[in-house]
Design a protein around this motif. Structure first.
Motif, PDB file in Angstrom:
ATOM      1  N   ASP A   1     -38.811-141.725  32.368  1.00 33.75           N
ATOM      2  CA  ASP A   1     -37.392-141.911  32.713  1.00 33.75           C
ATOM      3  C   ASP A   1     -37.122-141.479  34.149  1.00 33.75           C
ATOM      4  O   ASP A   1     -36.358-142.135  34.881  1.00 33.75           O
ATOM      5  N   ALA A   2     -37.730-140.350  34.529  1.00 33.85           N
ATOM      6  CA  ALA A   2     -37.528-139.868  35.900  1.00 33.85           C
ATOM      7  C   ALA A   2     -38.093-140.864  36.913  1.00 33.85           C
ATOM      8  O   ALA A   2     -37.500-141.093  37.981  1.00 33.85           O
ATOM      9  N   LEU A   3     -39.237-141.478  36.575  1.00 34.76           N
ATOM     10  CA  LEU A   3     -39.817-142.474  37.484  1.00 34.76           C
ATOM     11  C   LEU A   3     -38.907-143.684  37.615  1.00 34.76           C
ATOM     12  O   LEU A   3     -38.671-144.183  38.722  1.00 34.76           O
ATOM     13  N   LEU A   4     -38.380-144.159  36.475  1.00 34.82           N
ATOM     14  CA  LEU A   4     -37.458-145.293  36.539  1.00 34.82           C
ATOM     15  C   LEU A   4     -36.195-144.939  37.307  1.00 34.82           C
ATOM     16  O   LEU A   4     -35.670-145.736  38.095  1.00 34.82           O
ATOM     17  N   ALA A   5     -35.692-143.710  37.052  1.00 35.14           N
ATOM     18  CA  ALA A   5     -34.470-143.287  37.741  1.00 35.14           C
ATOM     19  C   ALA A   5     -34.694-143.162  39.244  1.00 35.14           C
ATOM     20  O   ALA A   5     -33.849-143.554  40.050  1.00 35.14           O
ATOM     21  N   SER A   6     -35.848-142.591  39.626  1.00 36.93           N
ATOM     22  CA  SER A   6     -36.116-142.436  41.058  1.00 36.93           C
ATOM     23  C   SER A   6     -36.378-143.777  41.727  1.00 36.93           C
ATOM     24  O   SER A   6     -36.146-143.937  42.926  1.00 36.93           O
ATOM     25  N   ALA A   7     -36.893-144.755  40.947  1.00 35.40           N
ATOM     26  CA  ALA A   7     -37.111-146.078  41.516  1.00 35.40           C
ATOM     27  C   ALA A   7     -35.793-146.767  41.814  1.00 35.40           C
ATOM     28  O   ALA A   7     -35.687-147.525  42.794  1.00 35.40           O
ATOM     29  N   PHE A   8     -34.781-146.491  40.987  1.00 32.38           N
ATOM     30  CA  PHE A   8     -33.462-147.096  41.184  1.00 32.38           C
ATOM     31  C   PHE A   8     -32.392-146.002  41.076  1.00 32.38           C
ATOM     32  O   PHE A   8     -31.669-145.923  40.080  1.00 32.38           O
ATOM     33  N   PRO A   9     -32.303-145.117  42.066  1.00 29.73           N
ATOM     34  CA  PRO A   9     -31.300-144.040  42.005  1.00 29.73           C
ATOM     35  C   PRO A   9     -29.891-144.612  42.031  1.00 29.73           C
ATOM     36  O   PRO A   9     -29.633-145.664  42.614  1.00 29.73           O
TER      37      PRO A   9
ATOM     38  N   SER B   1     -34.520-133.628  46.982  1.00 31.20           N
ATOM     39  CA  SER B   1     -35.524-133.634  45.926  1.00 31.20           C
ATOM     40  C   SER B   1     -36.196-135.003  45.838  1.00 31.20           C
ATOM     41  O   SER B   1     -35.733-135.994  46.419  1.00 31.20           O
ATOM     42  N   ASP B   2     -37.312-135.051  45.091  1.00 29.88           N
ATOM     43  CA  ASP B   2     -38.059-136.305  44.948  1.00 29.88           C
ATOM     44  C   ASP B   2     -37.263-137.375  44.229  1.00 29.88           C
ATOM     45  O   ASP B   2     -37.584-138.569  44.335  1.00 29.88           O
ATOM     46  N   ALA B   3     -36.234-136.957  43.468  1.00 30.37           N
ATOM     47  CA  ALA B   3     -35.448-137.938  42.731  1.00 30.37           C
ATOM     48  C   ALA B   3     -34.734-138.910  43.652  1.00 30.37           C
ATOM     49  O   ALA B   3     -34.384-140.024  43.254  1.00 30.37           O
ATOM     50  N   PHE B   4     -34.527-138.483  44.934  1.00 30.82           N
ATOM     51  CA  PHE B   4     -33.786-139.324  45.877  1.00 30.82           C
ATOM     52  C   PHE B   4     -34.680-139.839  46.998  1.00 30.82           C
ATOM     53  O   PHE B   4     -34.187-140.231  48.056  1.00 30.82           O
ATOM     54  N   ARG B   5     -35.995-139.863  46.746  1.00 33.25           N
ATOM     55  CA  ARG B   5     -36.900-140.288  47.816  1.00 33.25           C
ATOM     56  C   ARG B   5     -36.795-141.777  48.116  1.00 33.25           C
ATOM     57  O   ARG B   5     -37.175-142.229  49.212  1.00 33.25           O
ATOM     58  N   ASN B   6     -36.295-142.579  47.174  1.00 33.85           N
ATOM     59  CA  ASN B   6     -36.192-144.022  47.370  1.00 33.85           C
ATOM     60  C   ASN B   6     -34.800-144.478  47.799  1.00 33.85           C
ATOM     61  O   ASN B   6     -34.520-145.680  47.801  1.00 33.85           O
ATOM     62  N   CYS B   7     -33.925-143.539  48.120  1.00 38.92           N
ATOM     63  CA  CYS B   7     -32.570-143.919  48.543  1.00 38.92           C
ATOM     64  C   CYS B   7     -32.209-143.175  49.841  1.00 38.92           C
ATOM     65  O   CYS B   7     -32.913-142.255  50.271  1.00 38.92           O
ATOM     66  N   GLN B   8     -31.112-143.616  50.441  1.00 40.45           N
ATOM     67  CA  GLN B   8     -30.613-142.997  51.666  1.00 40.45           C
ATOM     68  C   GLN B   8     -29.196-142.497  51.392  1.00 40.45           C
ATOM     69  O   GLN B   8     -28.393-143.197  50.758  1.00 40.45           O
ATOM     70  N   ILE B   9     -28.872-141.269  51.894  1.00 35.76           N
ATOM     71  CA  ILE B   9     -27.553-140.669  51.659  1.00 35.76           C
ATOM     72  C   ILE B   9     -26.999-140.173  52.989  1.00 35.76           C
ATOM     73  O   ILE B   9     -27.700-139.505  53.767  1.00 35.76           O
ATOM     74  N   ILE B  10     -25.729-140.499  53.219  1.00 40.37           N
ATOM     75  CA  ILE B  10     -25.021-140.040  54.431  1.00 40.37           C
ATOM     76  C   ILE B  10     -23.698-139.458  53.974  1.00 40.37           C
ATOM     77  O   ILE B  10     -23.028-140.012  53.089  1.00 40.37           O
ATOM     78  N   ILE B  11     -23.292-138.329  54.578  1.00 38.85           N
ATOM     79  CA  ILE B  11     -22.035-137.662  54.210  1.00 38.85           C
ATOM     80  C   ILE B  11     -21.205-137.460  55.477  1.00 38.85           C
ATOM     81  O   ILE B  11     -21.703-136.955  56.504  1.00 38.85           O
ATOM     82  N   PHE B  12     -19.913-137.871  55.388  1.00 39.02           N
ATOM     83  CA  PHE B  12     -18.955-137.723  56.494  1.00 39.02           C
ATOM     84  C   PHE B  12     -17.846-136.787  56.063  1.00 39.02           C
ATOM     85  O   PHE B  12     -17.515-136.674  54.881  1.00 39.02           O
ATOM     86  N   ASN B  13     -17.234-136.120  57.094  1.00 42.62           N
ATOM     87  CA  ASN B  13     -16.018-135.348  56.816  1.00 42.62           C
ATOM     88  C   ASN B  13     -14.820-136.240  57.038  1.00 42.62           C
ATOM     89  O   ASN B  13     -14.950-137.426  57.377  1.00 42.62           O
TER      90      ASN B  13
END
Length: 520
Positions: free
Chosen positions: A26-34, A56-68
């Motif tokens: 499940d973790a592999l599938l989730a990390s493949a498509f976060p 964490s490794d769970a978000f290795r296949n995605c990109q995250i940006i945070i703005f104020n």
């Protein structure tokens, strides 16, 4: 209990292993498509502006940006992704909470391809009513032709149009999430996640399957260990049983020996002891039968040999010759009768012997056998009474039935003094059975003899003198009745004036209707 512990431990290992493999898959599938749901699992940390949870490794296949709220970038997964989404793009990105979102419809008109873009929101009261807040129409070059959406602009870039559709590029989707920190500051999180396709999803499933395959060696090792432990425990538990059996064979078995056998195997030991006792009794019974048969045959043969030797040596007086011949004839007849009786007994006891059962009137058979036995009964000075009126049908073997009933009648007059009454009756008993009874007013059975009356070679003639009977009559009668599906018993409380009452019970057979086939 030790075996149960091993089984429970083995089951626990399998459950833990399967659970771990399932969670890994499940973790592999989730990390493949976060998804945004995975990100919001760390909402408490985000509200503290703790962005380390996003590394964490769970978000290795995605990109995250945070703005104020001022449009300043506070966090980006990498410097490379930092420039992909700008603060000015936030208004074009669909909101995860769907308070405000875009819908794009494509349509063809006479003027060419057109795109209708709607900015919608849900009614906050009912939560499902959708309201169009603004709209616009784009041509295929993304020029704004009409509408109040993007009223300050004349066209959109392809990148802006893709953001409105929720697509960043051919491989990534994009969405945003607005939240407030514990200090009251506003934040906007933008998630760029891999786009789901059949090929990518199948690849993720294959990777998850390979993880499951890695658990097979572990399961095999756990199974091997469990089997080895169980075999060892069983062998250890069986040792006291083997020791107790060996001690019993040597004649040294006692309560102390049997108490060492594990409680789970105590019944097995008891059954073994019972079986060995039965075999010992059968062995003794066989030896007794051989001895009895030898004695019963030896007596008449000894007489015949002695008389024959006297004739050969010429020591028989002329006036005694006839008596000697008569004695030899009688002893030869007795030996022949014994051999015939033994043959009948052995034949019926053979497991392959099958009786010829046919529907017959039992009352008629009883009357016929009584008529045949009457001369011998009268010659013995006894009286034979018959009560077999009417018709009662049962499945019987004619020869077996006649032999059985003749044996019982002969036993009655041959083992009692002259002058007794013998009564043979046939009537319907309780429960739909045919009951045939043979009663006499003789001396009856002693308690010791009654308990073993139907065993072979059991007779009151303990010395087994000549003319005392073979003790096979009742055994043959019992076996004959059993072969016909019935049973025979000795009445332990016969009514006066009868001293002995033998009761034969046979299943009642319904009379066939006219024209129906006969039972076989």
């Amino acid at each position: 209990m030790r075996c149960l512990t091993v089984v429970m431990a083995y089951a626990l290992v399998l459950v833990v292993l399967l659970g771990a493999l399932g969670r890994a898959g499940d973790a592999l599938l989730a990390s493949a498509f976060p998804s945004m749901e995975m990100v919001l699992e760390h909402e408490d940390a985000l509200e503290q502006d703790d962005f380390t949870v996003l590394q964490s490794d769970a978000f290795r296949n995605c990109q995250i940006i945070i703005f104020n709220d001022g449009g300043t970038r506070l966090y980006a997964t990498s410097e490379k992704v930092a420039g992909k989404v700008r603060a000015s793009d936030l208004s074009l990105i669909n909101d995860y909470d769907e308070d405000s979102f875009y819908e794009v419809f494509q349509e063809r008109t006479e003027e060419g391809l057109r795109y209708r873009v709607l900015r919608c929101s849900y009614d906050r009261q009912d939560g499902y009513s959708k309201t169009v807040d603004a709209w616009c129409v784009l041509d295929e070059d993304l020029d704004i032709l009409a509408g109040d959406l993007f009223a300050d602009r004349g066209s959109l870039t392809q990148r802006e149009f893709d953001l409105i559709k929720g697509v960043y590029d051919a491989q990534l989707t994009v969405e945003r999430y607005d939240y407030v920190t514990v200090s009251g500051a506003s934040r906007t999180l933008v998630l760029l996640a891999p786009m789901v396709s059949d090929v990518r999803y199948q690849q993720a499933l294959d990777d998850a399957g390979r993880i499951t395959l890695l658990g097979i060696p572990v399961m095999l090792v756990a199974t091997g260990i469990a089997v080895w432990l169980l075999m060892r425990l069983v062998r250890r538990a069986a040792r006291p049983l083997d020791a107790a059996i060996d001690a019993y064979r040597r004649g040294e078995g006692d309560a102390a020996t049997s108490s060492q056998v594990p409680s789970e195997l105590a019944r097995t030991y008891d059954n073994f002891v019972d079986l060995m006792d039965q075999l010992a009794e059968a062995r003794l019974e066989r030896q007794r039968i051989i001895a009895d048969v030898s004695h019963d045959l030896k007596t008449p043969l000894t007489v015949i040999r002695g008389y024959a030797q006297a004739f050969c040596e010429g020591r028989v007086p002329a006036e005694k010759a006839e008596d000697y011949h008569r004695a030899m004839y009688e002893r030869a007849s007795a030996a022949g009768d014994l051999i015939d009786t033994l043959f009948s007994y052995a034949t019926m006891e053979h497991p392959d012997y099958e009786p010829h059962l046919v529907p017959a009137d039992v009352c008629s058979l009883v009357r016929s056998v009584a008529d045949d036995a009457a001369p011998a009964v009268e010659q013995a000075g006894c009286t034979l009474e018959v009560a077999a009126a009417g018709e009662l049908r049962a499945l019987v073997d004619d020869q077996l039935f006649r032999r059985m009933l003749v044996n019982l009648i002969d036993n009655a007059w041959s083992h009692n003094e002259p002058g007794i009454r013998i009564r043979v009756a046939c009537e319907q008993g309780e429960g739909g059975h045919v009951e045939v009874t043979v009663a006499d007013t003789g001396q009856g059975f002693s308690p010791e003899l009654a308990a073993r009356a139907f065993e072979p070679f059991v007779t009151e003639n303990t010395a087994r003198a000549a003319g005392g009977g073979t003790g096979l009559g009742l055994s043959i009668a019992r076996r004959a009745v059993e072969l016909m599906g019935g049973c025979i018993r000795l009445d332990d409380g016969p009514a006066s004036p009868w001293s002995t009452v033998l009761v034969i019970t046979l299943p009642l057979h319904a009379k066939e209707e006219k024209g129906s086939p006969a039972a076989s």
